[in-house]
Enzyme design. Structure first.
Site, mmCIF file in Angstrom:
data_model
loop_
_atom_site.group_PDB
_atom_site.id
_atom_site.type_symbol
_atom_site.label_atom_id
_atom_site.label_comp_id
_atom_site.label_asym_id
_atom_site.label_seq_id
_atom_site.Cartn_x
_atom_site.Cartn_y
_atom_site.Cartn_z
ATOM 1 N N ARG A 1 1.104 -1.344 0.042
ATOM 2 C CA ARG A 1 -0.022 -0.012 -0.057
ATOM 3 C C ARG A 1 0.935 1.217 -0.075
ATOM 4 O O ARG A 1 0.682 2.374 -0.652
ATOM 5 C CB ARG A 1 -0.930 -0.058 1.431
ATOM 6 C CG ARG A 1 -1.647 1.206 1.392
ATOM 7 C CD ARG A 1 -3.035 1.094 2.108
ATOM 8 N NE ARG A 1 -2.885 0.489 3.403
ATOM 9 C CZ ARG A 1 -2.236 0.689 4.489
ATOM 10 N NH1 ARG A 1 -1.694 1.958 4.640
ATOM 11 N NH2 ARG A 1 -2.221 -0.128 5.320
ATOM 12 N N TYR B 1 -17.564 15.250 -15.497
ATOM 13 C CA TYR B 1 -18.118 14.147 -15.565
ATOM 14 C C TYR B 1 -18.941 14.022 -14.330
ATOM 15 O O TYR B 1 -18.633 14.400 -13.307
ATOM 16 C CB TYR B 1 -16.969 13.010 -15.311
ATOM 17 C CG TYR B 1 -17.196 11.736 -15.035
ATOM 18 C CD1 TYR B 1 -18.243 11.016 -15.876
ATOM 19 C CD2 TYR B 1 -16.975 11.264 -13.981
ATOM 20 C CE1 TYR B 1 -18.462 9.701 -15.526
ATOM 21 C CE2 TYR B 1 -17.386 9.746 -13.634
ATOM 22 C CZ TYR B 1 -18.273 8.957 -14.545
ATOM 23 O OH TYR B 1 -18.518 7.774 -14.115
ATOM 24 N N ASP C 1 -8.225 18.041 -14.516
ATOM 25 C CA ASP C 1 -8.518 16.747 -14.967
ATOM 26 C C ASP C 1 -8.307 16.446 -16.335
ATOM 27 O O ASP C 1 -8.732 17.089 -17.463
ATOM 28 C CB ASP C 1 -10.103 16.225 -14.698
ATOM 29 C CG ASP C 1 -10.377 14.926 -15.159
ATOM 30 O OD1 ASP C 1 -9.592 14.498 -16.113
ATOM 31 O OD2 ASP C 1 -11.469 14.359 -14.641
ATOM 32 N N LYS D 1 -9.171 5.424 -19.174
ATOM 33 C CA LYS D 1 -9.524 6.102 -20.629
ATOM 34 C C LYS D 1 -8.089 5.878 -21.476
ATOM 35 O O LYS D 1 -7.505 4.860 -21.715
ATOM 36 C CB LYS D 1 -9.829 7.498 -20.550
ATOM 37 C CG LYS D 1 -11.066 7.714 -19.456
ATOM 38 C CD LYS D 1 -12.135 6.897 -19.661
ATOM 39 C CE LYS D 1 -13.272 6.943 -18.786
ATOM 40 N NZ LYS D 1 -13.275 6.778 -17.328
HETATM 41 O O1 P1T Z 1 -14.249 5.867 -13.855
HETATM 42 P P1 P1T Z 1 -13.089 6.382 -13.059
HETATM 43 O O2 P1T Z 1 -11.723 5.843 -13.412
HETATM 44 O O3 P1T Z 1 -13.262 6.308 -11.751
HETATM 45 O O4 P1T Z 1 -12.992 7.945 -13.783
HETATM 46 C C1 P1T Z 1 -13.858 8.964 -13.222
HETATM 47 C C2 P1T Z 1 -13.795 10.032 -14.658
HETATM 48 C C3 P1T Z 1 -12.854 11.214 -14.140
HETATM 49 N N1 P1T Z 1 -12.574 12.125 -15.121
HETATM 50 C C4 P1T Z 1 -13.326 12.130 -16.590
HETATM 51 C C5 P1T Z 1 -12.959 13.267 -17.228
HETATM 52 C C6 P1T Z 1 -14.004 11.003 -16.755
HETATM 53 O O5 P1T Z 1 -14.550 10.850 -17.819
HETATM 54 C C7 P1T Z 1 -14.328 9.914 -15.903
HETATM 55 C C8 P1T Z 1 -15.206 8.879 -16.161
HETATM 56 N N2 P1T Z 1 -15.808 8.718 -17.123
HETATM 57 C C9 P1T Z 1 -16.772 8.069 -17.731
HETATM 58 C C10 P1T Z 1 -17.098 6.718 -17.302
HETATM 59 C C11 P1T Z 1 -17.394 8.320 -18.905
HETATM 60 O O6 P1T Z 1 -17.864 7.539 -19.710
HETATM 61 O O7 P1T Z 1 -17.661 9.440 -19.352
#
Ligand code: P1T
Length: 387
Positions: free
Chosen positions: A53, A105, A177, A202
């Site tokens: 961790r 998001y 972000d 992504k």
């Molecule tokens: O899903 P996660 O890895 O927890 O990430 C969240 C997140 C954060 N920032 C942006 C710009 C994002 O697009 C996302 C997650 N978005 C999707 C799942 C989507 O389909 O837009």
């Protein structure tokens, strides 16, 4: 070996930064070290790792590589983008105020409104595509400005440099972000931001086979606090997923070039399609912030949002008819995905908030993959003609 951005290009650093053959076996590729714990030769004496961790050899290599690609020294890999943002919000305390972009998001809006608000942190949501509105929103207790650029799903942009200057003049941190652009097309730290976050689910990983997040900073004091929080909050990425992200970084540049090339061609085509009311893509001269995109991004990426003529019936028939695109949430993978933000990714937004932002029922979001562009275009033409 120092893979300094002054000496080596992005693609070279993506393949090599942080990595060298394994000294115990000569393995060229970084091993996946699954061990939970590490031997102490005597209490407190070990080879740099004591418990996974706090630190893990595979994760550490990936963190060094991704930090290098953002032009920074410190990276922190998380189990999801969402827990990365959760960790960032733990930099704050009750009484603090955050200014966030209004379009983002929806999971972040949910996290802020339903979790951190209860902990005494307040949030203002502002259309920061107009930088002057940030100045007006700052309060004496504002400690952080949180932005996505381009935003999900409306593809609005903010001027990172202007917002960094305003944030700093008020003693606040600017956190960005950078998920939609990846470090290949946009480097917020070089534009004055303090902290970058990615949902590595992504483009960073790019193959839609894990959930992950990563935080990057070049600020030593911030890095020290994030080191503490990574351990104390515990939202770290597994060694296996860190390995997959490290492997994926090697092709980030070539993947981003392919996403960008396909999306540019598709966006220009969709703009002429009679079934499409409006196309939001930073690379189009019709995008209201095209000049800003040219100024702060070195490419336009693979995300396109379109508003269809014919409302929800037209959307439903399009979504049912695609074959190369898959109707699914997420983005940034090599395969093309299509989604309907009002009923999918942004369903958790209160309806009045969603509509006031302009996320109307005729909005469709495209994550353009790296398939042959002719097949991508034919697929959407067929789907748009289906009703
Ligand atoms: O899903 P996660 O890895 O927890 O990430 C969240 C997140 C954060 N920032 C942006 C710009 C994002 O697009 C996302 C997650 N978005 C999707 C799942 C989507 O389909 O837009």
């Amino acid at each position: 070996m120092s893979w300094s951005p002054d000496k080596f290009g992005f693609d070279t650093r993506a393949v090599h930064a942080g990595q060298s053959p394994d000294p115990s076996t000569g393995a060229v590729i970084t091993p996946i070290v699954l061990s939970t714990t590490f031997e102490h030769s005597s209490p407190g004496q070990h080879q740099g790792f004591d418990y996974s961790r706090c630190g893990n050899p595979t994760r550490a290599v990936y963190e060094e590589c991704i930090a290098n690609l953002e032009g920074a020294r410190f990276g922190f890999a998380n189990a999801s983008g969402t827990v990365g943002v959760t960790t960032i919000m733990h930099l704050l305390q009750s009484g603090d105020h955050v200014v966030a972009g209004d379009d983002m998001y929806a999971g972040m809006y949910r996290l802020f409104e339903q979790i951190f608000k209860k902990n005494g942190i307040s949030f203002s949501y502002v259309d920061l595509s107009d930088s002057k509105l940030l100045e007006a929103a700052m309060r004496p207790e504002t400690r952080m400005v949180w932005i996505e650029t381009p935003t999900n799903p409306l593809m609005k942009m903010v001027d990172i440099r202007e917002l960094a200057d305003i944030s700093h003049a008020h003693g606040a941190l600017l956190a960005v972000d950078n998920t939609f652009m990846s470090p290949y097309f946009q480097q917020p730290l070089a534009l004055g931001a303090d902290l970058v976050m990615h949902s590595s689910t992504k483009y960073i990983n790019g193959h839609s086979d894990l959930i992950g997040g990563v935080l990057i900073t070049d600020n030593e004091e911030l890095a020290e606090r994030l080191t503490f929080l990574a351990n104390a909050v515990g939202g770290i990425q597994s060694a296996f997923d860190a390995y997959l992200c490290l492997r994926s970084l090697k092709t980030l540049g070539i993947r981003m070039r392919a996403h960008d090339s396909n999306a540019r061609t598709l966006a220009a085509h969709l703009e002429t399609h009679p079934a499409v009311e409006r196309v939001m893509y930073p690379g189009l001269t019709s995008h209201p912030q095209h000049d800003l995109a040219l100024k702060q991004m070195s490419g336009m990426g693979g995300m396109i949002s379109i508003f269809l003529k014919g409302g929800l019936p037209a959307v439903n028939s399009m979504l049912k008819s695609v074959k190369v695109f898959t109707l699914a949430e997420s983005l940034g993978g090599v395969e093309s995905l299509i989604s309907h933000p009002p009923t999918m990714t942004h369903l958790s937004l209160p309806e009045d908030v969603r509509l006031s932002l302009g996320i109307t029922d005729n909005l469709v979001r495209l994550s353009v993959g790296i398939e042959n562009v002719e097949d991508i275009i034919d697929d959407l033409d067929r789907a748009l003609d289906a009703h």
